[in-house]
Scaffold this active site. Structure first.
Site, PDB file in Angstrom:
ATOM      1  CG  ASN A 134      -0.285  -0.216   2.509  1.00  9.51           C
ATOM      2  OD1 ASN A 134       0.451  -1.192   2.681  1.00  9.51           O
ATOM      3  ND2 ASN A 134      -0.493   0.672   3.461  1.00  9.51           N
ATOM      4  CD  GLN A 158      -3.933  -0.308  -1.275  1.00 10.95           C
ATOM      5  OE1 GLN A 158      -4.225   0.254  -2.342  1.00 10.95           O
ATOM      6  NE2 GLN A 158      -4.218   0.227  -0.101  1.00 10.95           N
ATOM      7  CB  SER A 178     -10.822  -3.775   1.424  1.00  3.44           C
ATOM      8  OG  SER A 178     -11.440  -2.740   2.127  1.00  3.44           O
ATOM      9  CG  HIS A 180     -12.509   1.305   1.994  1.00  3.93           C
ATOM     10  ND1 HIS A 180     -11.618   2.330   2.191  1.00  3.93           N
ATOM     11  CD2 HIS A 180     -12.049   0.258   2.701  1.00  3.93           C
ATOM     12  CE1 HIS A 180     -10.659   1.910   3.008  1.00  3.93           C
ATOM     13  NE2 HIS A 180     -10.897   0.658   3.327  1.00  3.93           N
ATOM     14  CB  THR A 220     -28.059  -8.854  10.550  1.00  5.56           C
ATOM     15  OG1 THR A 220     -28.783  -9.511  11.589  1.00  5.56           O
ATOM     16  CG2 THR A 220     -28.980  -8.539   9.385  1.00  5.56           C
ATOM     17  CB  CYS A 310      -4.124   2.942   9.024  1.00  5.40           C
ATOM     18  SG  CYS A 310      -4.798   2.174   7.596  1.00  5.40           S
TER      19      CYS A 310
HETATM   20  N1  PLP Z   1      -4.046  -4.389   3.830  1.00  2.00           N
HETATM   21  C1  PLP Z   1      -3.611  -3.396   3.017  1.00  2.00           C
HETATM   22  C2  PLP Z   1      -2.466  -3.644   2.084  1.00  2.00           C
HETATM   23  C3  PLP Z   1      -4.235  -2.143   3.059  1.00  2.00           C
HETATM   24  O1  PLP Z   1      -3.818  -1.158   2.246  1.00  2.00           O
HETATM   25  C4  PLP Z   1      -5.314  -1.941   3.972  1.00  2.00           C
HETATM   26  C5  PLP Z   1      -5.955  -0.614   4.076  1.00  2.00           C
HETATM   27  O2  PLP Z   1      -5.400   0.395   3.706  1.00  2.00           O
HETATM   28  C6  PLP Z   1      -5.732  -3.014   4.779  1.00  2.00           C
HETATM   29  C7  PLP Z   1      -5.071  -4.220   4.682  1.00  2.00           C
HETATM   30  C8  PLP Z   1      -6.904  -2.871   5.702  1.00  2.00           C
HETATM   31  O3  PLP Z   1      -8.074  -2.829   4.920  1.00  2.00           O
HETATM   32  P1  PLP Z   1      -9.520  -2.453   5.499  1.00  2.00           P
HETATM   33  O4  PLP Z   1      -9.577  -0.976   5.566  1.00  2.00           O
HETATM   34  O5  PLP Z   1     -10.488  -3.007   4.508  1.00  2.00           O
HETATM   35  O6  PLP Z   1      -9.665  -3.130   6.825  1.00  2.00           O
END
Ligand code: PLP
Length: 364
Positions: A134, A158, A178, A180, A220, A310
């Site tokens: 990422n 990613q 994921s 989003h 749910t 994050c």
């Molecule tokens: N793994 C990677 C490589 C990510 O870039 C991210 C989020 O940026 C995650 C895991 C965590 O994903 P989520 O936000 O869906 O929990």
């Protein structure tokens, strides 16, 4: 809404209009409980099962191998909790969801392209790593890893939707995705667990309670998130080659301008494009503070990042950049540009223009 040039697609993405449409439909029309036995509930169930089929088809899996989650972190935590103290081979450049959740991590070195050294992975071991990193975009050599006869848990957060994946031909045992990150909505995702592995893990549910997700993940279902995920996946994978060519053009432009014209700029990670996702450029700007550059971009209505979203509030230098050899100062002078097919070359030109102005304005 605030108008921004959004070059932080690795942090999150704007839901596609078609995604907003299906989500709205779920919230307004199809809001029944999928476990209810009347028709209204069954309609919601149908949407879930159709989405499961769509997503399974996207990765060459069977629908029974797909489990809906709240996103990648959940699937990663479930797997690592289940493994308890087993050694898990990974790298120091993984997302915190991986690094913090493995109880017994075994760090494998990286080569000069910041790619995992597959020969250091013991045969028949367990490996967990990101398909696309990422922060620096490095692409995992799946084949080289599978040649070690290992169990591979692929963090495809990613990469899914950007790099086509077939879990059967590529022999991926487990995988998380994921919503989003692919223009779906937040708190949606899925875990793929191959049939063989399902036998092993059926005694370790992610959540206990009602019998949802084959008693594997009780609670749910997030029907709107699931439907959004399937719609976003379908759209993302359509015409992918063409979309990636567009992204490469943006990458080539930005990389060319920055490296040729800004002497204090150095690319973090590899410039061997076959080993790096084309939607990621991460530069350090010697003598500058990443936070100040980010603020400059922000007042100019451009969204970029100093690291992963994050960890960007932690104030600590990125563990990824440190792991690839940068000093604290170098890591703190870095900016990640992440972009996709929804961006344009004109936007990249504006990003470059604002960067040059910012470097001039912030020069000490
Ligand atoms: N793994 C990677 C490589 C990510 O870039 C991210 C989020 O940026 C995650 C895991 C965590 O994903 P989520 O936000 O869906 O929990």
């Amino acid at each position: 809404m605030r108008k921004v040039i959004y070059f932080d697609q690795a942090a999150t993405t704007k839901p596609y209009p078609e995604v907003v449409e299906v989500v709205t439909d779920c919230l307004v029309e199809n809001w029944g409980n999928p476990s209810s036995s009347y028709e209204f509930g069954k309609d919601a169930r149908k949407l879930i099962e159709e989405s499961r089929i769509t997503l399974a088809n996207c990765i060459g899996a069977s629908p029974e191998e797909i489990f809906f989650t709240s996103g990648s972190t959940e699937g990663i935590n479930w797997f690592t909790r289940e493994l308890q103290n087993d050694p898990v081979y990974t790298t120091e450049i993984e997302h915190p969801a991986v690094i913090k959740s493995i109880a017994n991590p075994q760090y494998v070195s990286l080569d000069k392209n910041t790619v995992i050294k597959t020969t250091e992975i013991p045969k028949y071991s367990k490996v967990m790593a990101a398909h696309v990193n990422n922060e620096i975009g490095t692409i995992l050599p799946i084949k080289g890893i599978k040649d070690r006869n290992v169990l591979l848990f692929l963090d495809a957060t990613q990469s899914f939707g950007h790099i086509p994946i077939n879990v059967k031909t590529e022999e991926i045992d487990l995988m998380v995705v994921s919503g989003h990150k692919i223009h779906g909505i937040k708190s949606s995702g899925f875990l793929y667990a191959s049939k063989e592995y399902l036998e092993v893990i059926k005694n370790y549910p992610m959540q206990v309670g009602g019998g949802q997700e084959n008693s594997f993940r009780a609670g749910t279902e997030n029907v709107a998130g699931i439907v959004a995920l399937a719609k976003a996946a379908e759209i993302s994978l359509k015409d992918r080659k063409e979309k990636n060519r567009k992204i490469e053009k943006i990458r080539n432009y930005l990389y060319g301008e920055i490296t040729n014209k800004i002497p204090c700029a150095h690319l973090n990670g590899t410039a061997n494009w076959s080993k790096r996702w084309c939607g990621n450029l991460n530069f350090r700007f010697d003598g500058y503070k990443g936070e100040e550059l980010l603020a400059w971009f922000d007042v100019n209505h451009i969204a970029v990042s100093t690291g992963s979203a994050c960890s960007s509030h932690s104030g600590n230098p990125s563990h990824v950049l440190k792991a690839i050899g940068l000093t604290d100062d170098q890591a703190n002078s870095s900016i990640r540009f992440s972009f996709d097919e929804t961006n344009t070359l004109n936007e990249a030109k504006e990003v470059y223009r604002v960067l040059v102005e910012g470097l001039e304005a912030l020069r000490k």
